[in-house]
Motif scaffolding. Structure first.
Motif, short mmCIF file in Angstrom:
data_model
loop_
_atom_site.label_atom_id
_atom_site.label_comp_id
_atom_site.label_asym_id
_atom_site.label_seq_id
_atom_site.Cartn_x
_atom_site.Cartn_y
_atom_site.Cartn_z
N SER A 222 24.57 40.85 6.16
CA SER A 222 24.30 42.23 6.57
C SER A 222 25.53 43.13 6.51
O SER A 222 25.47 44.23 5.97
N LYS A 223 26.67 42.70 7.07
CA LYS A 223 27.83 43.58 7.16
C LYS A 223 29.10 42.76 7.11
O LYS A 223 29.15 41.65 7.64
N VAL A 224 30.15 43.31 6.49
CA VAL A 224 31.43 42.60 6.33
C VAL A 224 32.57 43.47 6.83
O VAL A 224 32.57 44.69 6.64
N LYS A 225 33.55 42.86 7.47
CA LYS A 225 34.77 43.52 7.92
C LYS A 225 35.95 42.57 7.69
O LYS A 225 35.79 41.36 7.60
N MET A 226 37.16 43.16 7.64
CA MET A 226 38.38 42.37 7.49
C MET A 226 39.23 42.51 8.75
O MET A 226 39.30 43.58 9.35
N ASP A 227 39.89 41.40 9.16
CA ASP A 227 40.83 41.52 10.27
C ASP A 227 42.24 41.73 9.74
O ASP A 227 42.49 41.75 8.53
N TRP A 233 35.11 38.66 8.00
CA TRP A 233 34.07 38.38 8.99
C TRP A 233 32.76 38.98 8.51
O TRP A 233 32.72 40.11 8.03
N ILE A 234 31.70 38.21 8.66
CA ILE A 234 30.40 38.61 8.11
C ILE A 234 29.32 38.43 9.17
O ILE A 234 29.23 37.37 9.81
#
Length: 400
Positions: A222-227, A233-234
């Motif tokens: 659904s959605k992805v982000k980076m730290d 992170w998904i």
């Protein structure tokens, strides 16, 4: 969204909130009008910058700077045309870019405080009813994803990335995109993921292998982000005939290792399927999930535990009011751990005491397995204080 300086911003139906490490504070709140079918100041997306916080709403763009607030909408801003903003980003010059529901791409020029409208071809994917991930890279390109595709906007030219550059798009659609530190793009599809690079018209796409059996048959990304460490992170969703909610999330590490996490059943719930709307990652690696019905969940990637921000540890202080000593008793009232972490790992390893000015006046270590702790407060002046343990707080009063 995180401001990467101990602040977490939460947009909700009536306005904007900030968690400052101790409590949630109202930055701006517009009382709901019961005669309205929707609240026009519903905060859809939040973008913190060095000197302001920008929010997209159903009625335009709002800038929060200290105690000042400025509203950009159709009524007071030329070239806006439509107030329903679905995506927001800032570039390296401080300009604010956004897309509205159907018309095109806009840029708020910070130097002139004017909105510039860019018309786009009718074939351009635009977010008619869904909020979109959107950002600018270091080369002055604007990127956003919408309608199962993603778009590059550069020098007034639209480029729609399709299956000619990403073969997986023949049978899959884009769910979310995110920029990486080297200006490449993480492309998240329903059942695939890869890294897209467009460097001076030299385009590459490297697919990331997903282990067999990692995802359920009825699950899709659904959605992805980076730290800040370079980990990906998904958030995924589970689809069946009755629901479309989230149960799992993933970490794809900078070492190319996959880890799957399952949300626990929190206090006040009887299942672990949640209608999670968004998430962000702070500077300490904690992942904050917003849930419109239950509140905010926090995942500590260092201890691999998920916490319910509203109820983890009950802090009991006695006596209260106090004079010379206090005893702090901790009671776990809803904390759940995952990935084999023990319940005690939810407890922080230090106790912080703040005065009424939010200044730390005492700091003491606490063992993770300790449920009771005694503190000497003889040197504290008379007044109101806040005890913080992890993300949990309690007030007490010092009298003489």
């Amino acid at each position: 969204q995180s401001d990467y300086n101990d602040g977490i911003y939460l947009g909700n139906t009536g306005g904007l909130m900030k968690f400052n490490g101790i409590e949630w504070l109202k930055i701006y709140y517009n009382e709901l009008d019961p005669m309205e079918q929707y609240n026009k100041f519903n905060i859809r997306q939040v973008k913190p910058t060095l000197d302001a916080v920008w929010a997209s709403t159903n009625e335009g763009l709002i800038k929060f700077a200290g105690n000042e607030r400025k509203h950009y909408n159709v009524a007071n801003t030329p070239n806006m045309y439509d107030d329903k903003i679905r995506g927001i980003a800032t570039d390296k010059y401080g300009n604010v870019w956004f897309v509205n529901q159907a018309l095109g791409i806009f840029k708020l020029e910070i130097s002139t405080d004017e909105v510039v409208y860019f018309s786009v071809p009718q074939s351009t994917p635009l977010p008619y009813a869904v909020d979109v991930p959107m950002f600018c890279d270091a080369y002055d390109n604007l990127w956003y994803s919408s309608s199962g595709k993603f778009v590059k906007f550069s020098d007034g030219i639209i480029k729609i990335i399709d299956s000619t550059e990403i073969p997986e798009l023949k049978n899959d659609t884009v769910s979310s995109i995110q920029i990486m530190s080297d200006n490449s793009i993480i492309v998240l599809m329903n059942r695939n993921i890869g890294i897209y690079k467009d460097n001076n018209s030299t385009v590459t796409f490297n697919k990331i292998e997903i282990p067999v059996g990692l995802m359920n048959d009825n699950e899709y990304f659904s959605k992805v982000k980076m730290d800040m460490e370079g980990n990906c992170w998904i958030l995924s969703r589970i689809y069946d005939s009755q629901t479309n909610a989230s149960k799992y999330f993933y970490k794809y590490s900078k070492n190319q290792e996959w880890t799957k996490y399952e949300f626990p059943t929190f206090e006040g719930t009887n299942q672990n399927l949640y209608s999670l709307s968004d998430f962000t990652i702070d500077e300490k690696g904690k992942v904050w999930f917003s849930e419109p019905y239950y509140g905010v969940f926090v995942f500590d990637s260092k201890t691999t535990s998920v916490e319910d921000e509203n109820s983890i540890i009950k802090i009991n202080v006695s006596p209260n009011p106090a004079t010379d000593f206090i005893t702090i008793n901790l009671e776990s009232i809803g904390a759940c751990s995952i990935e084999n972490s023990i319940g005690a790992s939810l407890l922080a390893n230090e106790i912080k005491i703040y005065n009424s000015l939010s200044e730390i006046v005492m700091l003491e270590p606490i063992h993770p397995m300790t449920s009771s702790h005694r503190m000497n407060i003889k040197n504290l002046p008379v007044g109101l204080y806040i005890i913080q343990i992890g993300n949990n707080t309690e007030k007490f009063v010092v009298v003489r």
